[in-house]
Design a protein around this motif. Structure first.
Motif, PDB file in Angstrom:
ATOM      1  N   PRO A 116       0.912  -1.296  -0.163  1.00 38.45           N
ATOM      2  CA  PRO A 116      -0.106   0.099   0.024  1.00 38.45           C
ATOM      3  C   PRO A 116       0.834   1.228  -0.142  1.00 38.45           C
ATOM      4  CG  PRO A 116      -0.577  -1.660   1.625  1.00 38.45           C
ATOM      5  CD  PRO A 116       0.301  -2.141   1.270  1.00 38.45           C
TER       6      PRO A 116
ATOM      7  N   ILE B 125      -0.050   3.578  -3.005  1.00 35.74           N
ATOM      8  CA  ILE B 125      -0.807   5.022  -2.838  1.00 35.74           C
ATOM      9  C   ILE B 125      -0.038   5.885  -2.167  1.00 35.74           C
ATOM     10  CG2 ILE B 125      -2.701   5.931  -1.318  1.00 35.74           C
ATOM     11  CD1 ILE B 125      -3.510   2.978  -0.958  1.00 35.74           C
TER      12      ILE B 125
ATOM     13  N   SER C  29      -1.670   9.858   0.564  1.00 32.72           N
ATOM     14  CA  SER C  29      -2.192   9.304   1.876  1.00 32.72           C
ATOM     15  C   SER C  29      -1.380   9.207   3.053  1.00 32.72           C
ATOM     16  CB  SER C  29      -3.007   8.183   1.742  1.00 32.72           C
ATOM     17  OG  SER C  29      -3.482   7.854   2.863  1.00 32.72           O
ATOM     18  N   GLU C  30      -1.699   9.821   4.372  1.00 33.75           N
ATOM     19  CA  GLU C  30      -1.033   9.725   5.421  1.00 33.75           C
ATOM     20  C   GLU C  30      -1.033   8.500   6.018  1.00 33.75           C
ATOM     21  OE1 GLU C  30      -1.438  13.219   7.873  1.00 33.75           O
ATOM     22  OE2 GLU C  30      -0.949  14.833   6.299  1.00 33.75           O
ATOM     23  N   PHE C  31      -2.107   7.832   5.619  1.00 32.00           N
ATOM     24  CA  PHE C  31      -2.168   6.550   6.338  1.00 32.00           C
ATOM     25  C   PHE C  31      -2.753   6.634   7.877  1.00 32.00           C
ATOM     26  CE2 PHE C  31       0.114   5.212   2.697  1.00 32.00           C
ATOM     27  CZ  PHE C  31      -0.635   4.072   2.284  1.00 32.00           C
ATOM     28  N   GLY C  32      -3.579   7.422   8.030  1.00 27.27           N
ATOM     29  CA  GLY C  32      -4.070   7.802   9.312  1.00 27.27           C
ATOM     30  C   GLY C  32      -4.813   6.634   9.937  1.00 27.27           C
ATOM     31  N   GLY C  33      -5.314   6.573  10.902  1.00 30.85           N
ATOM     32  CA  GLY C  33      -5.899   5.414  11.552  1.00 30.85           C
ATOM     33  C   GLY C  33      -7.202   5.494  11.182  1.00 30.85           C
ATOM     34  N   ALA C  34      -7.748   4.173  11.115  1.00 30.17           N
ATOM     35  CA  ALA C  34      -8.999   3.824  10.481  1.00 30.17           C
ATOM     36  C   ALA C  34     -10.251   4.415  11.546  1.00 30.17           C
ATOM     37  CB  ALA C  34      -9.332   2.461  10.365  1.00 30.17           C
ATOM     38  N   ASP C  35      -9.896   4.472  12.973  1.00 32.06           N
ATOM     39  CA  ASP C  35     -10.485   4.967  13.780  1.00 32.06           C
ATOM     40  C   ASP C  35     -10.935   6.689  13.681  1.00 32.06           C
ATOM     41  OD1 ASP C  35      -7.909   5.203  14.707  1.00 32.06           O
ATOM     42  OD2 ASP C  35      -8.157   4.609  16.670  1.00 32.06           O
TER      43      ASP C  35
ATOM     44  N   ALA D  39     -11.135   7.800  10.624  1.00 32.34           N
ATOM     45  CA  ALA D  39     -11.873   7.917   9.484  1.00 32.34           C
ATOM     46  C   ALA D  39     -13.034   7.650   9.734  1.00 32.34           C
ATOM     47  CB  ALA D  39     -11.193   6.867   8.502  1.00 32.34           C
ATOM     48  N   ALA D  40     -13.240   6.905  11.035  1.00 34.43           N
ATOM     49  CA  ALA D  40     -14.749   6.481  11.418  1.00 34.43           C
ATOM     50  C   ALA D  40     -15.347   7.900  12.140  1.00 34.43           C
ATOM     51  CB  ALA D  40     -14.862   5.364  12.482  1.00 34.43           C
TER      52      ALA D  40
ATOM     53  N   GLU E 219       2.915   9.731  22.009  1.00 39.65           N
ATOM     54  CA  GLU E 219       2.063   8.339  21.414  1.00 39.65           C
ATOM     55  C   GLU E 219       2.904   7.282  20.824  1.00 39.65           C
ATOM     56  OE1 GLU E 219      -1.566   9.367  19.214  1.00 39.65           O
ATOM     57  OE2 GLU E 219      -1.868   7.220  19.022  1.00 39.65           O
TER      58      GLU E 219
ATOM     59  N   GLY F   2      -5.494   3.380   2.151  1.00 39.96           N
ATOM     60  CA  GLY F   2      -4.906   4.670   2.502  1.00 39.96           C
ATOM     61  C   GLY F   2      -5.077   4.821   3.845  1.00 39.96           C
ATOM     62  N   SER F   3      -5.652   3.953   4.987  1.00 41.98           N
ATOM     63  CA  SER F   3      -5.749   4.028   6.257  1.00 41.98           C
ATOM     64  C   SER F   3      -4.664   3.123   6.918  1.00 41.98           C
ATOM     65  CB  SER F   3      -7.102   4.089   6.728  1.00 41.98           C
ATOM     66  OG  SER F   3      -8.035   4.874   6.414  1.00 41.98           O
ATOM     67  N   SER F   4      -4.584   3.440   8.284  1.00 32.43           N
ATOM     68  CA  SER F   4      -3.727   1.963   8.969  1.00 32.43           C
ATOM     69  C   SER F   4      -4.975   1.591  10.125  1.00 32.43           C
ATOM     70  CB  SER F   4      -2.730   2.902   9.692  1.00 32.43           C
ATOM     71  OG  SER F   4      -1.637   3.255   8.887  1.00 32.43           O
TER      72      SER F   4
ATOM     73  N   PHE G 224     -19.199   2.339   7.477  1.00 28.69           N
ATOM     74  CA  PHE G 224     -18.489   1.745   8.296  1.00 28.69           C
ATOM     75  C   PHE G 224     -17.553   0.523   7.790  1.00 28.69           C
ATOM     76  CE2 PHE G 224     -21.044   4.278  11.368  1.00 28.69           C
ATOM     77  CZ  PHE G 224     -20.120   5.305  11.763  1.00 28.69           C
TER      78      PHE G 224
ATOM     79  N   ILE H  27     -14.996   1.424   5.814  1.00 36.87           N
ATOM     80  CA  ILE H  27     -13.585   1.638   6.482  1.00 36.87           C
ATOM     81  C   ILE H  27     -12.969   0.540   7.051  1.00 36.87           C
ATOM     82  CG2 ILE H  27     -12.488   3.196   8.193  1.00 36.87           C
ATOM     83  CD1 ILE H  27     -14.638   5.076   7.995  1.00 36.87           C
ATOM     84  N   PHE H  28     -13.866   0.016   8.046  1.00 43.41           N
ATOM     85  CA  PHE H  28     -12.885  -1.099   8.904  1.00 43.41           C
ATOM     86  C   PHE H  28     -12.699  -2.370   8.142  1.00 43.41           C
ATOM     87  CE2 PHE H  28     -14.643   1.809  12.058  1.00 43.41           C
ATOM     88  CZ  PHE H  28     -13.725   2.037  12.932  1.00 43.41           C
TER      89      PHE H  28
END
Lengths: 99, 249
Positions: A22, A26, A29-35, A37-38, A65, B94-96, B207, B210-211
């Motif tokens: 990935p 890609i 993207s900064e590959f931020g946390g999926a949480d 994005a939620a 952190e 693109g997420s972690s 959701f 994403i997840f």
């Protein structure tokens, strides 16, 4: 090299490939946390929603952190490694006693 | 599984507590104010976890007393979950996200034992790392420490029934347990935050997008790593694995 060792190396190589792909594919993207994005989705669904509780200890920034996450991984890895070391040595010296 | 009288009593108490809190909040749901709706869900999910945690406590207690020498493996399995849940790995969306690490333990020690191990990891992350949270501890425990491990356990048993080799079984168990954990998270969020247009289903799709999608490559990674660890344990911890019923079955 034993058959198992070969399998282990192949599997670990595959793990690295899956994790790195990935990053190579890609770029925007900064590959931020999926949480995180939620959180954005929740705000989109219900703009009036206010988080009603805050974390009791929030690390002041990314560096602290990552320190704490490193500690978590480090602690886990040392316990895990200690256990494996114990098991490997046990097998090794048991064999010597038998001879 | 045989339990002593006190153990049975405490377990029953746990089930009752679960029902009391669970149903009481459901019936109150209409009276809870707008901004406080999630509190409701926090309590329900927490309540659902109670019986599993109680069963897990006794399961671990029994393992330690009956199979004393497997304690080291239990600690290692806990440490493994600790490490894996600290690793935020980039994914195709693109997420972690991070793996759960609870599937491996579920195969060896049974799913309920992992409820305890999982909640310890989650508490650590919630208190020190501002990751997850104390109010969402119940919901997170249910997805990562209960639902995931139970799926892993079931998948492994099914694979073995179908004469699939141990390693392949371990792979699918760890992989699908990991993936299922995040599907449960998506369901939990969608239930608490139904979309105004489309309701629960629309939110769920968002959701899951994403997840679940983010998690697919990570679930494969978790499956592969679990196989690596299990291969290691098979060659160095044969006596323990035999005692746990993993070898030879």
């Amino acid at each position: 090299m034993t058959k198992n060792a070969k399998i282990v190396i192949a599997l670990l190589f595959l793990v690295v490939v899956i994790a790195v792909t990935p990053l190579l594919l890609i770029h925007d993207s900064e590959f931020g946390g999926a949480d995180g994005a939620a959180e954005e989705i929740i705000t989109a669904i219900n703009p009036n929603y206010v988080a009603w509780a805050d974390p009791i200890l929030e690390p002041p920034g990314g560096e602290t952190e990552s320190l704490l996450f490193c500690l978590q991984a480090g602690l886990g890895a040392s316990v895990f490694g200690f256990g494996f070391g114990y098991l490997v040595a046990r097998k090794k010296y048991k064999k010597k006693d038998d001879n | 599984m045989t339990r002593t009288k006190t153990e049975r009593r405490i377990f029953t108490l746990g089930v009752i507590l679960s029902f009391v809190f669970g149903t009481a909040t459901i019936s109150n749901a209409m009276h809870i104010m707008e901004g406080y709706l999630p509190l409701n869900y926090c309590i329900i999910w927490g309540a659902i976890c109670i019986p599993f945690l109680v069963a897990g406590f006794f399961s671990i207690k029994k393992t330690i007393s009956k199979h004393r020498k497997t304690l080291l493996i239990l600690v290692m399995v806990g440490a493994y979950a600790f490490v894996l849940s600290a690793l935020k790995i980039p994914s195709v969306t693109g997420s972690s996200s991070h793996p759960t690490g609870t599937g491996l333990g579920a195969i060896l020690f049974g799913p309920s034992a992992m409820a305890i191990i999982g909640i310890i990891v989650l508490l650590f992350q919630a208190i020190l790392l501002a990751h997850g949270g104390l109010t969402t501890l119940g919901a997170n425990t249910f997805s990562m420490a209960i639902a995931g491990p139970f799926v892993s356990y079931a998948v492994y048993k099914i694979c073995r029934k179908m004469n699939v080799s141990k390693s392949v079984g371990v792979f699918f168990a760890a992989c699908l347990g990991d993936l299922f954990t995040y599907c449960v998270t998506a369901v939990q969020l969608a239930m608490a935050h139904p979309s105004e247009v489309g309701g629960f289903t629309a939110s769920l799709i968002e959701f899951l997008g994403i997840f679940a999608i983010t998690q697919i490559p990570l679930a494969i990674i978790e499956g592969l790593v679990a196989v690596v660890v299990m291969l290691g344990l098979e060659s160095y911890a044969k006596p323990e694995l035999t005692e746990l019923g993993y070898m030879g079955v």
